[in-house]
Scaffold this active site. Structure first.
Site, PDB file in Angstrom:
ATOM      1  N   CYS A  56       1.067  -1.124   0.066  1.00 60.91           N
ATOM      2  CA  CYS A  56      -0.132  -0.234   0.067  1.00 60.91           C
ATOM      3  C   CYS A  56       0.840   1.187  -0.162  1.00 60.91           C
ATOM      4  O   CYS A  56       0.571   2.279  -0.498  1.00 60.91           O
ATOM      5  CB  CYS A  56      -0.910   0.196   1.382  1.00 60.91           C
ATOM      6  SG  CYS A  56      -1.730  -1.546   1.420  1.00 60.91           S
ATOM      7  N   ASP A 130      -4.894   1.710   5.452  1.00 68.08           N
ATOM      8  CA  ASP A 130      -6.182   1.941   5.896  1.00 68.08           C
ATOM      9  C   ASP A 130      -6.108   3.112   6.749  1.00 68.08           C
ATOM     10  O   ASP A 130      -7.057   4.063   6.408  1.00 68.08           O
ATOM     11  CB  ASP A 130      -6.672   0.756   6.519  1.00 68.08           C
ATOM     12  CG  ASP A 130      -7.196  -0.437   5.662  1.00 68.08           C
ATOM     13  OD1 ASP A 130      -6.658  -0.453   4.690  1.00 68.08           O
ATOM     14  OD2 ASP A 130      -7.722  -1.302   6.126  1.00 68.08           O
ATOM     15  N   CYS A 201      -5.098  -2.563  -1.185  1.00 62.88           N
ATOM     16  CA  CYS A 201      -6.089  -4.012  -1.435  1.00 62.88           C
ATOM     17  C   CYS A 201      -7.185  -3.534  -2.547  1.00 62.88           C
ATOM     18  O   CYS A 201      -7.934  -2.624  -2.230  1.00 62.88           O
ATOM     19  CB  CYS A 201      -6.870  -4.162  -0.056  1.00 62.88           C
ATOM     20  SG  CYS A 201      -5.388  -5.066   1.130  1.00 62.88           S
ATOM     21  N   SER A 477     -12.479  -6.020   8.771  1.00 63.53           N
ATOM     22  CA  SER A 477     -12.103  -5.370   7.685  1.00 63.53           C
ATOM     23  C   SER A 477     -12.798  -5.064   6.664  1.00 63.53           C
ATOM     24  O   SER A 477     -14.058  -5.643   6.565  1.00 63.53           O
ATOM     25  CB  SER A 477     -11.151  -6.671   7.134  1.00 63.53           C
ATOM     26  OG  SER A 477     -10.625  -6.274   5.571  1.00 63.53           O
TER      27      SER A 477
END
Length: 561
Positions: A56, A130, A201, A477
């Site tokens: 990421c 995230d 993701c 998640s």
């Protein structure tokens, strides 16, 4: 647009660049390469959340360099600095996952401290994983200096046996492997192919949910949310972000001018229409708190009730974020919602223009089946609901996008940690009809409110996704799907009713009527709570112990101040 008063683009940095008493500060700045011209320009912090611990963030240094080029070409002086990241996908299912939500606060704090300490006039943040994204926005709201967010971009899907796969498929393959549905060699092949390179993701999991939210909020440039990490358009956008922050300095537009009540309503509407991650609730509450916007948990049901679900995105649907980017990105969703009068078109954005002005030239694509017309939605209401009841007086969150399993009544199987629950799943002790309860995993109890993808994906992989419900005071998640209730509050560690559920108690999870109840009388629950004693703290030193002492309820965003 409203006429704005003239704005001093060096409104902060003059403090350290002007006057004879600031000669020592200027001497230090000259040592890092600044000349008289650079000292005279606005100072722009470029927060680079680059890191080698996750795909990421692996590439963000390259993007930050292009942001700095953009700042310089727009006559600003950039200063790159770093902060931390924690990879949820790598730490998932381990004690390391407890650090993830804590990292959001550390990211916000570190950006705030550097920007305040070095007197930056403006800010650009370049982030991927995230918790990076809400952490950046929380810092922007606190600082309230002109700022632009840049998302590192989504990963492309991998391919296995002719089918697109992503990290969600790997987690679910673990469950299939435990049941014997796939062998060691097949699991290894899936593992090797699921993540082909840089980027966050692939599905509308938490990273892409938050990039969507931030674009719809107006804090990133149009198109930012859905451009893949490896797409040349991403580096071009970084150059444009440098120019955009100097334009904001010229116009005097600050984050709190953009992050208004109407803007939060827009961002929630867009994200619910696409079926985003339940982490949206936690992070938007935290960002609103920092911006001084009185967003509350009940607002999500109100907004969801009037928001059609129109984007067929994984994990509940068929498509990944790169697919959406291929047909025009989040603007395709926003344009439809704006035309249906479901967005506030007059909200200001980092372009210096309004939402409606940004979307004026967007041509709707009808030659695709990713984004549906508002009058022909996948479902009439949004992809998430808030449930309350005697098990969750403050609330819990269920993702309903793409989920046909919306109601269940069954006996509780209670676990005091995620690890215990996962072990039971691997031993195939969970059966159809069960309601799995995982507690002492909330913000205080975990501490850190870790995600439960390892458990939920294993259940799906064992074929129990449509016959088992799960509830927890922890989180899920964005890749989780099924009848899963997260953020149950008050949490077990502070004496919420979830602390006194017993194995065998009948529990009703009802996303349709928005209820979460156990078949135990109020008097019996009170009696159990009087006898209840909290567990000893799991962490007594270090960052996690400090966090547990400061953090508030998930129902208010799990903020620490």
């Amino acid at each position: 647009m409203t006429t704005r008063q003239p704005f001093d683009a060096k409104h902060k940095s003059r403090t350290i660049t002007q006057g004879p008493e600031r000669a020592p500060a200027r001497a230090m700045l000259r040592a890092v390469g600044l000349d008289d011209d650079a000292l005279a320009r606005p100072f722009v912090g470029v927060a680079n959340l680059g890191s080698e611990v996750t795909p990421c963030n692996f590439h963000l240094g390259r993007l930050a360099a292009r942001v700095k080029e953009g700042v310089r070409s727009a006559r600003g002086t950039p200063f790159e600095f770093g902060t931390i990241t924690v990879s949820d996908g790598i730490s998932m299912g381990t004690d390391g996952m407890k650090t993830s939500l804590v990292s959001r606060e550390v990211i916000a704090d570190s950006i705030e401290l550097v920007a305040r300490g070095e007197w930056f006039d403006g800010l650009v943040t370049v982030a991927g994983c995230d918790k990076n994204m809400p952490g950046c926005l929380m810092a922007m709201a606190r600082l309230n200096i002109p700022a632009v967010f840049v998302y590192g971009g989504t990963i492309l899907p991998g391919v296995w046996r002719g089918k697109d796969i992503n990290i969600q498929d790997v987690f679910e393959a673990v469950g299939a492997h435990s049941r014997g549905s796939i062998n060691d060699a097949e699991l290894l092949e899936i593992e090797r192919r699921a993540c082909p390179g840089e980027g966050s993701c692939a599905g509308l999991f938490t990273a892409n949910t938050m990039s969507t939210f931030i674009e719809a909020l107006g804090m990133s440039l149009p198109g930012d949310a859905a451009i893949p990490a490896v797409d040349p358009r991403k580096t071009e956008e970084c150059q444009q972000a440098g120019d955009a922050v100097l334009n904001l300095l010229k116009l005097g537009i600050r984050p709190r001018d953009i992050m208004t009540w109407d803007a939060f309503e827009n961002a929630i509407t867009v994200t619910l229409s696409m079926g985003g991650s339940t982490n949206l609730v936690l992070h938007s509450l935290a960002m609103a708190h920092e911006a001084g916007v009185p967003l509350a948990l009940d607002d999500f049901n109100r907004i969801s009730d009037k928001t059609p679900y129109i984007a067929d995105m994984k994990p509940g649907g068929k498509y990944v974020m790169a697919d959406l980017g291929r047909i025009g990105g989040v603007s395709q969703v926003m344009k439809r919602l704006l035309d249906a009068k479901l967005l506030h078109g007059d909200c200001l954005t980092v372009t210096g223009k309004t939402v409606a002005e940004n979307l004026k030239a967007v041509a709707l694509r009808d030659d695709q089946d990713i984004v549906y017309p508002v009058n022909r939605p996948l479902a009439p209401t949004g992809g998430m609901v808030i449930v309350k009841g005697n098990l969750a007086p403050e609330g819990g969150v269920i993702k309903v996008a793409g989920n046909q399993h919306l109601q269940q009544r069954g006996p509780a199987k209670v676990f005091d940690s995620e690890a215990d629950a996962f072990a039971a799943v691997q031993r195939q002790e969970i059966v159809a009809g069960d309601v799995v309860v995982i507690r002492y995993e909330g913000p205080v109890g975990g501490p850190g409110m870790r995600e439960m993808l390892a458990v939920t994906a294993a259940l799906v992989g064992q074929g129990l996704g449509e016959s088992v419900a799960l509830l927890t005071d922890g989180r899920f998640s964005g890749a989780t799907h099924g009848l899963m209730v997260g953020h149950v509050a008050p949490e077990a560690a502070v004496g919420g009713p979830i602390a006194v559920v017993r194995t065998g108690d009948m529990i009703t999870v009802d996303a349709v009527n928005r209820r979460l109840d156990m078949a135990v009388s109020d008097a019996a629950i009170r009696a159990r709570l009087r006898r209840w004693k909290p567990l000893p703290p799991r962490e007594t030193t270090g960052a996690l112990a400090k966090y547990a002492k400061l953090v508030g309820s998930a129902a208010q965003g799990a903020v620490t101040g």
